[in-house]
Enzyme design. Structure first.
Site, PDB file in Angstrom:
ATOM      1  N   ASN A 186       0.727  -1.117   0.056  1.00 42.63           N
ATOM      2  CA  ASN A 186       0.046  -0.086  -0.057  1.00 42.63           C
ATOM      3  C   ASN A 186       0.929   1.311   0.071  1.00 42.63           C
ATOM      4  OD1 ASN A 186      -1.824   2.174   0.393  1.00 42.63           O
ATOM      5  ND2 ASN A 186      -2.151   1.425   2.658  1.00 42.63           N
ATOM      6  N   TRP A 187       0.952   1.787  -1.071  1.00 39.92           N
ATOM      7  CA  TRP A 187       1.796   3.097  -1.288  1.00 39.92           C
ATOM      8  C   TRP A 187       1.275   4.324  -0.307  1.00 39.92           C
ATOM      9  CZ3 TRP A 187       4.186   3.392  -6.999  1.00 39.92           C
ATOM     10  CH2 TRP A 187       4.990   2.449  -7.249  1.00 39.92           C
ATOM     11  N   LYS A 188      -0.067   4.167  -0.220  1.00 40.50           N
ATOM     12  CA  LYS A 188      -0.410   5.341   0.560  1.00 40.50           C
ATOM     13  C   LYS A 188      -0.304   6.661  -0.572  1.00 40.50           C
ATOM     14  CE  LYS A 188       0.248   3.189   4.756  1.00 40.50           C
ATOM     15  NZ  LYS A 188       0.170   3.426   6.362  1.00 40.50           N
ATOM     16  N   HIS A 248      -9.390   0.767   4.942  1.00 40.38           N
ATOM     17  CA  HIS A 248      -8.011   0.927   5.711  1.00 40.38           C
ATOM     18  C   HIS A 248      -8.327   1.684   6.875  1.00 40.38           C
ATOM     19  CE1 HIS A 248      -4.065   2.104   6.448  1.00 40.38           C
ATOM     20  NE2 HIS A 248      -3.560   1.179   5.760  1.00 40.38           N
ATOM     21  N   GLU A 256      -6.790   4.172   7.907  1.00 38.40           N
ATOM     22  CA  GLU A 256      -6.494   5.589   7.680  1.00 38.40           C
ATOM     23  C   GLU A 256      -7.719   6.156   7.127  1.00 38.40           C
ATOM     24  OE1 GLU A 256      -2.873   5.351   5.602  1.00 38.40           O
ATOM     25  OE2 GLU A 256      -1.815   4.901   7.465  1.00 38.40           O
ATOM     26  N   GLU A 292      -5.294  -5.595  10.356  1.00 36.91           N
ATOM     27  CA  GLU A 292      -4.342  -4.275  10.527  1.00 36.91           C
ATOM     28  C   GLU A 292      -4.461  -3.707  11.805  1.00 36.91           C
ATOM     29  OE1 GLU A 292      -2.079  -3.351   6.580  1.00 36.91           O
ATOM     30  OE2 GLU A 292      -3.978  -1.892   6.888  1.00 36.91           O
ATOM     31  N   GLY A 347       2.279   1.826  10.674  1.00 35.85           N
ATOM     32  CA  GLY A 347       3.350   3.041  10.342  1.00 35.85           C
ATOM     33  C   GLY A 347       4.024   3.434  11.576  1.00 35.85           C
ATOM     34  N   SER A 407       3.536  -2.216  10.111  1.00 35.63           N
ATOM     35  CA  SER A 407       4.991  -2.127  10.145  1.00 35.63           C
ATOM     36  C   SER A 407       5.462  -3.708   9.774  1.00 35.63           C
ATOM     37  CB  SER A 407       5.352  -1.872  11.685  1.00 35.63           C
ATOM     38  OG  SER A 407       4.946  -0.428  11.814  1.00 35.63           O
ATOM     39  N   GLU A 410      42.298 -12.283  -2.426  1.00 32.43           N
ATOM     40  CA  GLU A 410      41.053 -11.829  -3.414  1.00 32.43           C
ATOM     41  C   GLU A 410      41.375 -12.140  -4.792  1.00 32.43           C
ATOM     42  OE1 GLU A 410      38.362 -10.471  -2.677  1.00 32.43           O
ATOM     43  OE2 GLU A 410      38.464  -9.034  -1.108  1.00 32.43           O
ATOM     44  N   ASN A 437      31.919  -5.369  -5.364  1.00 30.49           N
ATOM     45  CA  ASN A 437      32.177  -6.893  -4.888  1.00 30.49           C
ATOM     46  C   ASN A 437      31.309  -7.725  -5.975  1.00 30.49           C
ATOM     47  OD1 ASN A 437      34.431  -7.789  -3.586  1.00 30.49           O
ATOM     48  ND2 ASN A 437      33.516  -6.625  -1.775  1.00 30.49           N
TER      49      ASN A 437
END
Ligand code: PEP
Length: 830
Positions: free
Chosen positions: A249-251, A343, A345, A418, A424, A464, A537, A691
């Site tokens: 969810n990019w909000k 959601h 929010e 959620e 968040g 989160s 190396e 590397n």
């Protein structure tokens, strides 16, 4: 025109004469290769092989086809379930009944109900019965033929690890009472409709129904709401396995379309070349929810990646005078297959009610190709007041009001649990907390519909979630996926979350990825040469010379070993990043990326015996051209000759070397064209420690990693332009120390990476990011390559202080390397 300069004189003045000594094996520096450790066929690696017959019979049941007769050899346990029930009731009579009525219960008395009524309600809703165990995966049935049926499971007692989640005193006391009654799980069944019922809770691991719980946390996991199962529920007869689903969810991010396109392209690259080949019922379904203005870009850029696109919200109307609104049909016509609803929010910031959400949901479901993710979850205050179950129950009931069970059975609605306190905030729920809530949601669904629906609906956890928490969260039986906010704004984090979900799902199902071994195969490398390289190396094997070359970077040494004689070295009088083979009629010819310049040398006495090593300070090396990037803050580090005869060299941040705390991304990646001797910068960003530079056998894929980021990428490679199409191949798991160092590709296209600081080399499948083999090295590995006559041995350089020797391990299963290309200096090419 190139200028040749002899560095010999300076080297002679500055460096003492050094003879090779072998402090660890002075008499014989050569240790023959030990046989590799064969992978063990133990239970952990081959979980299915020990009881193939049993597995075979159990599998159809796992798919939901439960037999109506008991398993062969099943004998009804001697203890009567009625007796068991009595014992439980005795315990319950000590005051362990809930004080609030079962969810959905309506007091039948006009004058109101008291505690006794509530207790009776519970009793009639949830009479217990309990019996002993049957087999490893449980059995459901009514063999006694009486009114009370039971379900039990030995598997239910198998869960271990970690303290049970905040078990209430009631749960503890009941669980303790039950623990004394037998080793099986307490199960509930009931008969308040008068008909025989035959289901329980908590024992159907892998059927997709409910949860496997231990006796210690059983009541807590089930929660009180599970006491009130819909009396019309039926035994789960055809539960479909639940495919995991990971959503981002990019909000309200990112700020510009240009940034969104960059993010989409990085995401597409990570999935397009690797993960989309694995799309199956076993791999997570993947969806992203960008803001509306980016939806079309997302649909276009993600085409073919397997990532679907959805909208973060939608209106409840079809069309007309609704300024600012968007209709579900519009989303579908823009290429969306999902919509997110409810959601937290939207609920808290925009005051959306359950009724509005329900209206949007119904409108969305009118679009046959649109699926809904319905978010539910409690606030912190509600959580602390023990209202989790009742809050989500109400959100589910109201949100799904009027939704036909067939819609849910057809996977049109996914639930996202959620907890508002985790969104968040960085406060991720523990796996046990998530599992507890998901079971509560299934119970709500069972109450509203039936157990079959409850077991079919996919439930994601959101709040989160990060790449590091995904695998554990999704390891829980009822956590079917993740809804990710912040971490979905980084293509690599989101990809890692997808990878974690894939791993968790495979583990849950007891599956392997491709070879029936979930655990990587394990080999052990042995010390081949007790050199004391400060920083070994860049090993390269020369087919022409039949010997291995490598460097000790900080000591400015180049080494050569033919696997038979004593190894030898020559001093360069400058730190050396890497060496490559140089096309030449003179054996032992090398190109060297030194700190001072790019040099050429031979490691064999010119014109002499091909096995006669050049003395440490013999003539040469010769100056070939300037090094790239004339600044003291970087020096050449990792590099290889590409498969078109050019030399690709990555730089190294000197601050990093001296231990500065904040490394600066000041190093670039360059290619030296062997015809023009011009440098071209081929990566459009800077980094700290180059590397993992190596090439696929067709030369068209190049691998690269910036060690401090612990991530390895693949790029499309062309000898005439910059690297393109970056995709993440591997990010080191958080529990593995160290960082990716030198790497090499084998003839099967697998990527071998030395993990410095972790005492191992890993073989990665670049298509999946999975570690398929681990080579243990009793030292600090730095790089590796395939060598030996048949290119079937892996040679590993190491560094001080925990190493400095050269290690080798014979490859099993026909694994071999690809011949190393030569730098085609002045060789005309078509
Ligand atoms: C979300 O917004 O759905 C969410 C889970 O956010 P985050 O992962 O950032 O907590």
């Amino acid at each position: 025109m190139k200028i040749a300069t002899t560095l010999t004189a300076a080297a002679t003045l500055l460096a003492p004469t050094l003879a090779f000594t072998s402090p660890k094996q002075a008499s014989n520096p050569l240790t023959p290769s030990k046989a590799f450790t064969l992978p063990q066929e133990n239970g952990a690696w081959a979980p299915h092989s020990s009881h193939p017959d049993t597995r075979h019979t159990i599998l159809p049941q796992e798919l939901g086809v439960w037999s109506t007769s008991p398993p062969a050899g099943y004998v009804p346990p001697p203890t009567s379930h009625i007796d068991t029930r009595k014992k439980i009731l005795e315990q319950e009579s000590k005051g362990v009944w809930p004080t609030s009525p079962p969810p959905g219960w309506v007091c039948p008395k006009p004058e109101g109900c008291c505690a006794e009524d509530i207790r009776e309600a519970w009793e009639s809703y949830a009479p217990y019965s309990h019996d002993g165990r049957v087999g490893a995966l449980g059995f459901v049935g009514c063999p006694g033929g009486g009114d009370w049926c039971y379900a039990s499971s030995g598997a239910a007692t198998t869960r271990s690890g970690g303290a049970p989640p905040s078990v209430s005193s009631k749960a503890q006391s009941v669980a303790a009472a039950l623990a004394g009654l037998g080793s099986g799980m307490p199960q509930r069944s009931r008969d308040n409709s008068g008909a025989k019922k035959s289901y329980g809770i908590g024992s159907w691991k892998n059927t997709g129904t409910f949860n496997e719980v231990s006796s210690a946390d059983s009541f807590d996991s089930l929660g009180e709401s599970s006491w009130a199962i819909n009396s019309n529920s039926q035994a789960p007869t055809s539960i479909k396995p639940r495919r995991p689903i990971v959503a981002g969810n990019w909000k309200l991010n990112p700020s510009t379309r240009a940034e969104a396109i960059t993010l989409l392209k990085l995401l597409a690259a990570n999935f397009l070349n690797n993960r989309n080949t694995n799309q199956s019922a076993d791999t997570p379904e993947t969806v992203i929810f960008p803001p509306l203005p980016y939806l079309s870009d997302a649909v276009e850029i993600l085409e073919g990646t397997g990532i679907q696109v959805g909208a973060q919200d939608v209106g409840p109307n079809e069309k007309g005078a609704f300024t600012g609104e968007v209709a579900p049909s519009m989303l579908v016509s823009a290429g969306c297959s999902y919509v997110l609803l409810g959601h937290s929010e939207r609920r808290t910031l925009f005051g959306e009610t359950d009724e509005e959400i329900n209206a949007k949901l119904h409108k969305s479901l009118e679009q046959p190709s649109l699926k809904v993710i319905l978010c539910v979850g409690e606030t912190l205050q509600e959580y602390e007041n023990g209202l989790l179950e009742s809050v989500v129950d109400s959100q589910i009931r109201k949100g799904l009001d009027g939704v036909d069970p067939a819609v849910l059975m057809n996977d049109r609605v996914i639930i996202a649990y959620e907890p508002v306190w985790a969104i968040g905030t960085g406060l991720v729920a523990t796996p046990a907390q998530a599992q507890h809530a998901h079971v509560a949601i299934r119970n709500s669904l069972a109450n509203m519909y039936d157990t079959e629906v409850a077991g079919s609906v996919r439930i994601q956890y959101g709040g989160s979630v990060t790449a590091d928490s995904t695998e554990e969260l999704m390891g829980e039986n009822d956590v079917d996926g993740a809804l990710v906010g912040g971490a979905s704004l980084n293509a690599d984090s989101f990809t890692r979350i997808y990878d974690g979900a894939t791993t968790a799902n495979a583990r849950k199902k007891g599956n392997s990825f491709s070879d029936n071994h979930f655990q990587p195969l394990e080999l052990t490398a042995s010390l081949a040469l007790a050199t004391t390289n400060a920083l070994g190396e860049s090993p390269v094997w020369s087919d022409r010379d039949q010997c291995l070359y490598w460097v000790s970077a900080t000591e400015g040494e180049v080494w050569r070993w033919d696997l038979h004689s004593q190894p030898h070295r020559r001093l360069i009088n400058s730190a050396v990043g890497c060496v490559g083979l140089l096309q030449s009629s003179a054996p032992g010819s090398l190109i060297i990326a030194a700190e001072s310049a790019i040099l050429t040398t031979t490691m064999i006495t010119p014109g002499g015996d091909p096995n006669s090593p050049i003395p440490d300070f013999a003539s040469g090396p010769s100056f070939l051209c300037d090094r790239p990037e004339h600044m003291s803050t970087t020096r050449p580090n990792d590099g290889r000759v590409d498969r078109f005869g050019n030399f690709v060299v990555g730089m190294y941040n000197q601050y990093h070397r001296v231990g500065a705390t904040a490394g600066e991304n000041n190093a670039g990646l360059f290619r030296l064209n062997s015809q023009s001797l011009h440098w071209e910068e081929i990566l459009d960003y800077r980094f700290r420690v180059s590397n993992c530079i190596c090439f696929s056998s067709d030369g068209r894929t190049m691998y690269f990693g910036d060690t401090p980021t612990r991530t390895v990428y693949a790029f499309d490679y062309s000898p005439n332009g910059p690297l393109t199409n970056r995709r993440m191949v591997w990010t080191m798991p958080s529990n593995m120390p160290g960082g990716p160092d030198g790497a090499q590709v084998d003839a099967n296209g697998k990527l071998w990476v030395a993990v410095t600081g972790a005492g191992r080399v890993v073989q990665l499948n670049p298509s999946t990011g999975n570690i398929e083999m681990t080579v243990h090295v009793d030292a600090n590995p730095t790089s590796l390559t395939f060598g030996g006559q048949n290119l079937d041995e892996l040679f590993i350089t190491t560094r001080a202080p925990n190493g400095g020797g050269l290690y080798r391990v014979k490859m099993p299963y026909g694994i071999r390397g690809v011949p190393e290309p030569e730098f085609l200096l002045n060789v005309s090419r078509q």
